[in-house]
Scaffold this motif. Structure first.
Motif, PDB file in Angstrom:
ATOM      1  N   PRO A   1       0.822  -1.211   0.000  1.00 19.90           N
ATOM      2  CA  PRO A   1       0.000   0.000   0.000  1.00 19.90           C
ATOM      3  C   PRO A   1       0.862   1.269   0.000  1.00 19.90           C
ATOM      4  CG  PRO A   1      -0.747  -1.548   1.674  1.00 19.90           C
ATOM      5  CD  PRO A   1       0.566  -2.042   1.171  1.00 19.90           C
ATOM      6  N   ALA A   2       0.683   2.104  -0.997  1.00 25.13           N
ATOM      7  CA  ALA A   2       1.393   3.393  -1.098  1.00 25.13           C
ATOM      8  C   ALA A   2       0.355   4.506  -1.041  1.00 25.13           C
ATOM      9  CB  ALA A   2       2.195   3.446  -2.385  1.00 25.13           C
ATOM     10  N   ILE A   3      -0.387   4.517   0.053  1.00 24.91           N
ATOM     11  CA  ILE A   3      -1.467   5.479   0.239  1.00 24.91           C
ATOM     12  C   ILE A   3      -1.180   6.264   1.517  1.00 24.91           C
ATOM     13  CG2 ILE A   3      -3.213   4.189  -1.055  1.00 24.91           C
ATOM     14  CD1 ILE A   3      -4.131   2.900   1.531  1.00 24.91           C
ATOM     15  N   PRO A   4      -1.829   7.409   1.706  1.00 23.72           N
ATOM     16  CA  PRO A   4      -1.604   8.203   2.919  1.00 23.72           C
ATOM     17  C   PRO A   4      -1.881   7.396   4.192  1.00 23.72           C
ATOM     18  CG  PRO A   4      -2.837   9.474   1.317  1.00 23.72           C
ATOM     19  CD  PRO A   4      -2.764   8.070   0.783  1.00 23.72           C
ATOM     20  N   GLN A   5      -1.188   7.748   5.266  1.00 22.82           N
ATOM     21  CA  GLN A   5      -1.269   7.006   6.531  1.00 22.82           C
ATOM     22  C   GLN A   5      -2.700   6.857   7.037  1.00 22.82           C
ATOM     23  OE1 GLN A   5       1.396   5.446   8.125  1.00 22.82           O
ATOM     24  NE2 GLN A   5      -0.239   4.523   9.329  1.00 22.82           N
ATOM     25  N   ALA A   6      -3.502   7.888   6.945  1.00 18.42           N
ATOM     26  CA  ALA A   6      -4.884   7.808   7.439  1.00 18.42           C
ATOM     27  C   ALA A   6      -5.664   6.741   6.669  1.00 18.42           C
ATOM     28  CB  ALA A   6      -5.571   9.168   7.327  1.00 18.42           C
TER      29      ALA A   6
ATOM     30  N   ARG B   1      -4.332   4.215   5.077  1.00 14.83           N
ATOM     31  CA  ARG B   1      -3.708   2.931   5.394  1.00 14.83           C
ATOM     32  C   ARG B   1      -4.259   2.382   6.715  1.00 14.83           C
ATOM     33  NH1 ARG B   1       2.319   3.551   5.619  1.00 14.83           N
ATOM     34  NH2 ARG B   1       1.688   5.141   4.144  1.00 14.83           N
ATOM     35  N   ASP B   2      -4.423   3.256   7.709  1.00 13.80           N
ATOM     36  CA  ASP B   2      -4.990   2.829   8.987  1.00 13.80           C
ATOM     37  C   ASP B   2      -6.416   2.307   8.804  1.00 13.80           C
ATOM     38  OD1 ASP B   2      -2.623   3.569  10.226  1.00 13.80           O
ATOM     39  OD2 ASP B   2      -3.416   5.494  10.945  1.00 13.80           O
ATOM     40  N   GLU B   3      -7.217   3.004   8.014  1.00 12.02           N
ATOM     41  CA  GLU B   3      -8.583   2.557   7.726  1.00 12.02           C
ATOM     42  C   GLU B   3      -8.578   1.223   6.992  1.00 12.02           C
ATOM     43  OE1 GLU B   3     -10.747   5.581   5.635  1.00 12.02           O
ATOM     44  OE2 GLU B   3     -10.435   7.061   7.219  1.00 12.02           O
ATOM     45  N   LEU B   4      -7.634   1.063   6.058  1.00 14.44           N
ATOM     46  CA  LEU B   4      -7.518  -0.179   5.296  1.00 14.44           C
ATOM     47  C   LEU B   4      -7.238  -1.348   6.232  1.00 14.44           C
ATOM     48  CD1 LEU B   4      -7.203  -1.865   2.689  1.00 14.44           C
ATOM     49  CD2 LEU B   4      -4.823  -1.100   2.612  1.00 14.44           C
ATOM     50  N   TRP B   5      -6.280  -1.211   7.145  1.00 11.43           N
ATOM     51  CA  TRP B   5      -5.947  -2.310   8.064  1.00 11.43           C
ATOM     52  C   TRP B   5      -7.127  -2.634   8.975  1.00 11.43           C
ATOM     53  CZ3 TRP B   5      -2.639  -4.771   5.693  1.00 11.43           C
ATOM     54  CH2 TRP B   5      -1.502  -4.211   5.133  1.00 11.43           C
TER      55      TRP B   5
ATOM     56  N   THR C   1      -2.427   2.169  -5.122  1.00 14.77           N
ATOM     57  CA  THR C   1      -2.507   3.620  -5.240  1.00 14.77           C
ATOM     58  C   THR C   1      -3.838   4.180  -4.742  1.00 14.77           C
ATOM     59  OG1 THR C   1      -3.306   3.419  -7.513  1.00 14.77           O
ATOM     60  CG2 THR C   1      -0.918   3.678  -7.193  1.00 14.77           C
ATOM     61  N   GLU C   2      -4.842   3.309  -4.619  1.00 15.10           N
ATOM     62  CA  GLU C   2      -6.170   3.783  -4.203  1.00 15.10           C
ATOM     63  C   GLU C   2      -6.988   2.612  -3.694  1.00 15.10           C
ATOM     64  OE1 GLU C   2     -10.014   6.043  -6.240  1.00 15.10           O
ATOM     65  OE2 GLU C   2      -8.238   5.638  -7.434  1.00 15.10           O
ATOM     66  N   VAL C   3      -7.756   2.831  -2.636  1.00 10.50           N
ATOM     67  CA  VAL C   3      -8.697   1.847  -2.130  1.00 10.50           C
ATOM     68  C   VAL C   3     -10.069   2.234  -2.652  1.00 10.50           C
ATOM     69  CG1 VAL C   3      -9.718   0.810  -0.076  1.00 10.50           C
ATOM     70  CG2 VAL C   3      -7.293   1.460  -0.071  1.00 10.50           C
ATOM     71  N   LEU C   4     -10.751   1.279  -3.285  1.00 10.30           N
ATOM     72  CA  LEU C   4     -12.054   1.534  -3.878  1.00 10.30           C
ATOM     73  C   LEU C   4     -13.152   1.043  -2.934  1.00 10.30           C
ATOM     74  CD1 LEU C   4     -11.160   0.284  -7.456  1.00 10.30           C
ATOM     75  CD2 LEU C   4     -11.118   2.622  -6.611  1.00 10.30           C
ATOM     76  N   ALA C   5     -14.353   1.475  -3.194  1.00 13.91           N
ATOM     77  CA  ALA C   5     -15.499   1.049  -2.366  1.00 13.91           C
ATOM     78  C   ALA C   5     -15.716  -0.447  -2.526  1.00 13.91           C
ATOM     79  CB  ALA C   5     -16.746   1.810  -2.790  1.00 13.91           C
ATOM     80  N   PRO C   6     -16.169  -1.123  -1.469  1.00 14.57           N
ATOM     81  CA  PRO C   6     -16.456  -2.568  -1.566  1.00 14.57           C
ATOM     82  C   PRO C   6     -17.496  -2.827  -2.639  1.00 14.57           C
ATOM     83  CG  PRO C   6     -16.493  -1.863   0.718  1.00 14.57           C
ATOM     84  CD  PRO C   6     -16.392  -0.613  -0.126  1.00 14.57           C
ATOM     85  N   HIS C   7     -17.375  -3.986  -3.270  1.00 18.23           N
ATOM     86  CA  HIS C   7     -18.355  -4.340  -4.314  1.00 18.23           C
ATOM     87  C   HIS C   7     -19.325  -5.369  -3.816  1.00 18.23           C
ATOM     88  CE1 HIS C   7     -15.313  -7.499  -4.906  1.00 18.23           C
ATOM     89  NE2 HIS C   7     -16.262  -8.202  -5.476  1.00 18.23           N
TER      90      HIS C   7
END
Length: 109
Positions: A44-49, A51-55, A103-109
C-alpha cells in the motif's frame, strides 16, 4: 536500453500479510468470468490515514480460508472476504504482479 512500463489495474484483496521487519502487503486476485485468480501481492502506497482505515477494514473482513488458491510463499498471510477492491500500479506484460503498489482503495463491491 531497458525501460519499465507500468500500468494500473483494479484487483480484489483476498488477504494481507504484516511481518516484522518487512513492508506490509496485500494479496490480490483478478476477477475472471466466474471466479478469482491469484495474481500476487502489492504494498500500500497510500496516505497514513487511509492505510490505517484499510488495516481496520481488513481485520474486520478476516476469514478462515482464502477465496482462491495462493502461492506457496504466502502461507503466513491472513485471508479476508473478497469484497474490497484496490487500484494497483504494476509492471506491464507480466502474468503475476511485479513492482506493485496500491494507489487507491475503492469502495467494496
Amino acid at each position: 536500453m531497458k525501460t519499465k512500463a507500468y500500468i494500473t489495474g483494479e484487483f480484489v484483496v483476498i488477504g494481507y500479510e504484516r511481518k516484522r521487519g518487512a513492508a506490509p502487503s496485500l494479496l490480490l486476485a483478478e476477477e475472471t468470468d466466474a471466479s478469482l485468480r491469484y495474481v500476487g501481492r502489492a504494498i500500500p502506497a497510500i496516505p497514513q490515514a487511509q492505510r490505517d482505515e484499510l488495516w481496520q477494514a481488513l481485520e474486520f473482513l478476516h476469514t478462515s480460508h482464502f477465496a482462491t488458491p495462493i502461492a506457496a510463499g504466502d502461507k503466513g498471510a491472513a485471508p479476508v472476504h473478497p469484497v474490497l477492491k484496490v487500484m494497483v500500479r504494476h509492471l506491464r506484460g507480466e502474468e503475476k504482479l511485479r513492482h506493485a503498489t496500491v494507489t487507491e482503495v475503492l469502495a467494496p463491491h
